[in-house]
Design an enzyme around this catalytic site. Sequence first.
Site, short mmCIF file in Angstrom:
data_model
loop_
_atom_site.label_atom_id
_atom_site.label_comp_id
_atom_site.label_asym_id
_atom_site.label_seq_id
_atom_site.Cartn_x
_atom_site.Cartn_y
_atom_site.Cartn_z
N TYR A 139 -3.45 11.06 1.68
CA TYR A 139 -4.01 11.07 0.33
C TYR A 139 -4.09 12.49 -0.22
O TYR A 139 -3.89 12.72 -1.42
CB TYR A 139 -5.40 10.43 0.33
CG TYR A 139 -5.40 8.94 0.54
CD1 TYR A 139 -5.47 8.07 -0.54
CD2 TYR A 139 -5.31 8.41 1.82
CE1 TYR A 139 -5.47 6.69 -0.34
CE2 TYR A 139 -5.30 7.04 2.03
CZ TYR A 139 -5.38 6.19 0.95
OH TYR A 139 -5.37 4.83 1.14
N HIS A 146 -4.50 -7.81 0.03
CA HIS A 146 -3.84 -6.52 0.23
C HIS A 146 -3.04 -6.43 1.52
O HIS A 146 -2.02 -5.76 1.57
CB HIS A 146 -4.92 -5.43 0.21
CG HIS A 146 -4.40 -4.04 0.16
ND1 HIS A 146 -3.80 -3.51 -0.95
CD2 HIS A 146 -4.38 -3.06 1.10
CE1 HIS A 146 -3.46 -2.26 -0.71
NE2 HIS A 146 -3.78 -1.96 0.53
N ASP A 199 0.85 -1.18 0.00
CA ASP A 199 0.00 0.00 0.00
C ASP A 199 0.89 1.25 0.00
O ASP A 199 1.83 1.33 -0.78
CB ASP A 199 -0.97 -0.05 1.19
CG ASP A 199 -2.10 0.96 1.07
OD1 ASP A 199 -3.10 0.64 0.40
OD2 ASP A 199 -1.99 2.06 1.65
#
Length: 416
Positions: A331, A382, A202
């Site tokens: 983000y 993930h 990630d």
Amino acid sequence: MEPNAERTGDGDGVSGDIDDTDDTGDAVRPFEVSVADDDVADLRRRLAATRWPDDPPADDWSYGTDPEYLRTLCEYWRESYDWDAFERRLNRFDQYVTTIDGQRVHCYHVRSPEPDATPLLLSHGWPGSIVEFLDVLGPLSDPAAHGGDPDDAFHVVAPSLPGYGFSGPTTGAGWDARRIAEAFAELMTRLGYDRFLAQGGDWGALVTAILGAEYPDRVAAIHTNLLFLRPSAFEDPMGMLDEEGRADYEATKAAREGETGYQAIQSTKPQTLAYGLTDSPAGLAAWVVEKFRTWSDCDGDVESRFDRERLLDNLGVYWLTGTVNASMRLYYETTFEDVVPDSVDVPTGHARYPVEVSRTPRAWAEAVYDIEHWVEMPEGGHFAAMEVPDLFVEDLRTFFGNYRGAGTDAGGTPHA
């Protein structure tokens, strides 16, 4: 658990035995998780007072987190979850904090009993935390105690990303993935390692790629679960792809169309979302656990892959430190066009887990990275270190085995 002040959401909901008298120098200070009784009482009160939305028309996860599952999880969190056991699990390995570039950085630093072990930096992502690595710290640092070969030992450093968990919320703008990579390079220096290996998934995969690109004199090799690159940098990206590469591209495109709503809001208006997630533990659980279900190889049953306590360990780190807002700000702060490397020239290993949401075509990967190891994993998704820890550990041993002894102590004995 020790009584503590009322939860403020400033990162102090989980305290530690920390010497904060030197919060501007390069001191590396021991840390231990200690959960305040008042914080647990507050969490339980909020869970009991949850104002639940109406149920969706479909009795499944198609509209988002399933209400029946979430109610069950939150009831367990309120009535049965053992916070003393949470402390024991998180305090099993040595932890430290230091201040880098004005930001507190927390890490596990697990020195191997094998003196010739190789330094290894592990970097997590969102919505995971340092909890992702709890099941791999032991096998990686002390393989002999877990049925492995002592020659495969690593000195493991696993930091909490700045803004996440015990690293506390970031207090200023500009903490993007590149700045985190720079902070982690400095952390490794402070811990005594002038050369090391790095692994990430990630956000951690991007941090790892930046480390490989920017610090090739220090990073001997990298391993990632994701490969960050910019196809627009290629003259004819689609023309580079064979049939398998096009299938990877189409699968990733389809996944992004249905799975990146969270990313759109977190990269544009994270503060607006943060009010609800910081105030409501049920809201936080819904936002985070849905990703663990969707992004894992669980066939729709999230607890078939993740122990319920471990899911709540991860949620507890976010909740008690009040860091979901800062974690989402990553983000907003990171502009991929500015930080994704055009070239990563250190040896690179890549593990492709079958339920990973992004599948980079190999032709694109080889145009950017020095790919020396590419493996299709038999299962997992993930959150690989947490989901399939045995496979994760074995793959790191296989690839990094070519770089044993790559790390040396900078100036001798590490600080912590």
